[in-house]
Write a protein that holds these residues in place. Sequence first.
Motif, PDB file in Angstrom:
ATOM      1  N   LEU A   1      36.992  40.767  51.113  1.00 40.34           N
ATOM      2  CA  LEU A   1      38.351  40.318  50.797  1.00 40.34           C
ATOM      3  C   LEU A   1      38.592  40.189  49.294  1.00 40.34           C
ATOM      4  O   LEU A   1      39.668  40.508  48.801  1.00 40.34           O
ATOM      5  N   MET A   2      37.589  39.717  48.557  1.00 36.85           N
ATOM      6  CA  MET A   2      37.764  39.420  47.135  1.00 36.85           C
ATOM      7  C   MET A   2      37.446  40.639  46.285  1.00 36.85           C
ATOM      8  O   MET A   2      36.492  40.655  45.504  1.00 36.85           O
ATOM      9  N   LEU A   3      38.270  41.699  46.427  1.00 34.92           N
ATOM     10  CA  LEU A   3      38.066  42.914  45.662  1.00 34.92           C
ATOM     11  C   LEU A   3      38.966  42.936  44.431  1.00 34.92           C
ATOM     12  O   LEU A   3      40.092  42.444  44.482  1.00 34.92           O
ATOM     13  N   PRO A   4      38.510  43.528  43.320  1.00 31.46           N
ATOM     14  CA  PRO A   4      39.370  43.665  42.136  1.00 31.46           C
ATOM     15  C   PRO A   4      40.511  44.657  42.385  1.00 31.46           C
ATOM     16  O   PRO A   4      40.412  45.530  43.237  1.00 31.46           O
ATOM     17  N   PHE A   5      41.557  44.513  41.600  1.00 32.48           N
ATOM     18  CA  PHE A   5      42.709  45.420  41.561  1.00 32.48           C
ATOM     19  C   PHE A   5      43.591  45.384  42.819  1.00 32.48           C
ATOM     20  O   PHE A   5      44.812  45.397  42.727  1.00 32.48           O
ATOM     21  N   LYS A   6      42.978  45.386  43.976  1.00 28.28           N
ATOM     22  CA  LYS A   6      43.729  45.269  45.222  1.00 28.28           C
ATOM     23  C   LYS A   6      42.837  44.540  46.216  1.00 28.28           C
ATOM     24  O   LYS A   6      41.722  44.979  46.495  1.00 28.28           O
ATOM     25  N   SER A   7      43.311  43.392  46.716  1.00 31.79           N
ATOM     26  CA  SER A   7      42.472  42.558  47.576  1.00 31.79           C
ATOM     27  C   SER A   7      42.223  43.230  48.925  1.00 31.79           C
ATOM     28  O   SER A   7      42.939  44.155  49.328  1.00 31.79           O
ATOM     29  N   GLY A   8      41.192  42.733  49.622  1.00 30.68           N
ATOM     30  CA  GLY A   8      40.852  43.306  50.919  1.00 30.68           C
ATOM     31  C   GLY A   8      41.977  43.228  51.926  1.00 30.68           C
ATOM     32  O   GLY A   8      42.192  44.169  52.700  1.00 30.68           O
ATOM     33  N   ASP A   9      42.713  42.111  51.940  1.00 29.78           N
ATOM     34  CA  ASP A   9      43.823  42.017  52.900  1.00 29.78           C
ATOM     35  C   ASP A   9      44.937  43.002  52.558  1.00 29.78           C
ATOM     36  O   ASP A   9      45.604  43.540  53.453  1.00 29.78           O
ATOM     37  N   GLN A  10      45.136  43.287  51.261  1.00 27.74           N
ATOM     38  CA  GLN A  10      46.124  44.300  50.868  1.00 27.74           C
ATOM     39  C   GLN A  10      45.667  45.694  51.278  1.00 27.74           C
ATOM     40  O   GLN A  10      46.478  46.524  51.716  1.00 27.74           O
ATOM     41  N   VAL A  11      44.362  45.952  51.138  1.00 30.36           N
ATOM     42  CA  VAL A  11      43.815  47.240  51.583  1.00 30.36           C
ATOM     43  C   VAL A  11      44.023  47.405  53.082  1.00 30.36           C
ATOM     44  O   VAL A  11      44.462  48.463  53.561  1.00 30.36           O
ATOM     45  N   LEU A  12      43.709  46.351  53.835  1.00 31.67           N
ATOM     46  CA  LEU A  12      43.877  46.398  55.290  1.00 31.67           C
ATOM     47  C   LEU A  12      45.332  46.646  55.664  1.00 31.67           C
ATOM     48  O   LEU A  12      45.633  47.479  56.534  1.00 31.67           O
ATOM     49  N   GLU A  13      46.233  45.923  55.020  1.00 24.33           N
ATOM     50  CA  GLU A  13      47.652  46.084  55.316  1.00 24.33           C
ATOM     51  C   GLU A  13      48.114  47.512  55.038  1.00 24.33           C
ATOM     52  O   GLU A  13      48.849  48.106  55.838  1.00 24.33           O
ATOM     53  N   GLN A  14      47.680  48.077  53.917  1.00 24.76           N
ATOM     54  CA  GLN A  14      48.069  49.450  53.578  1.00 24.76           C
ATOM     55  C   GLN A  14      47.435  50.448  54.542  1.00 24.76           C
ATOM     56  O   GLN A  14      48.068  51.423  54.954  1.00 24.76           O
ATOM     57  N   MET A  15      46.184  50.205  54.933  1.00 17.19           N
ATOM     58  CA  MET A  15      45.517  51.081  55.904  1.00 17.19           C
ATOM     59  C   MET A  15      46.288  51.157  57.201  1.00 17.19           C
ATOM     60  O   MET A  15      46.479  52.230  57.783  1.00 17.19           O
ATOM     61  N   ARG A  16      46.738  50.003  57.683  1.00 16.25           N
ATOM     62  CA  ARG A  16      47.349  49.944  59.003  1.00 16.25           C
ATOM     63  C   ARG A  16      48.738  50.576  59.060  1.00 16.25           C
ATOM     64  O   ARG A  16      49.320  50.707  60.131  1.00 16.25           O
TER      65      ARG A  16
END
Length: 227
Positions: A54-69
């Motif tokens: 979840l604590m990723l730089p530049f784009k958080s894990g939850d943002q990555v998940l949201e964009q993936m879905r």
Amino acid sequence: MDKRLLIAEDDKEINKLLCDYLGSQGYETVACYDGLNAINQLRDGTFDLVLLDLMLPFKSGDQVLEQMRENSSTPVIIVSAKDTVRNKIDLLRMGADDYITKPFDLDELLVRIEVVLRRTSSDTSSTVTKVLTHKNMEVDTGSKKVIVNGNELVLTAKEYGIIELLITNPNKMFSKTNLFESVWHEDYLGDDNLIKVHMSKVRSKIKEFDEENEYIETVWGMGYRLK
């Protein structure tokens, strides 16, 4: 063919540990260390599963998940130090397939990966293909595809599971407990919102290609069934 995993973890030591261990178990692993790179990797390559911090730089894990879905049903296991029930529920609601907290046991993580891959696999070699139809919807239980008026729906594993459960049991009414335990394979803890959000997304995705028909009926106070 080896299953291909994306390891999105900014801690390089943990990332290497995961890549080395999962590599030794027969998986092909690709490492990335920030959210933007994770999105680019997912856009440019094909993966069977994503381990997502979840604590990723530049784009958080939850943002990555949201964009993936928005356009992908690739299974995602969240790996995070955040260990609150609310956080887990929110991420499962967003489309995560599982959630494991740090520190974790590598053997437990391996089992979680195996379970998610087994549950979401579209490998038809051991699956009898059956195409079920209802109104303008076709569900191919072998390839795990749902077609509405000729258009394939982009579904998460849980969203597909809901549709398959209902269409394979057209005359059965499922309580929230029945539905949750059948699709999530976990004990139902009484979170109505998680089910409601998934039902809303399933209905919305079907309606995008068939505005005339209703496919899922809510039986107030009882549960859901195919309409």
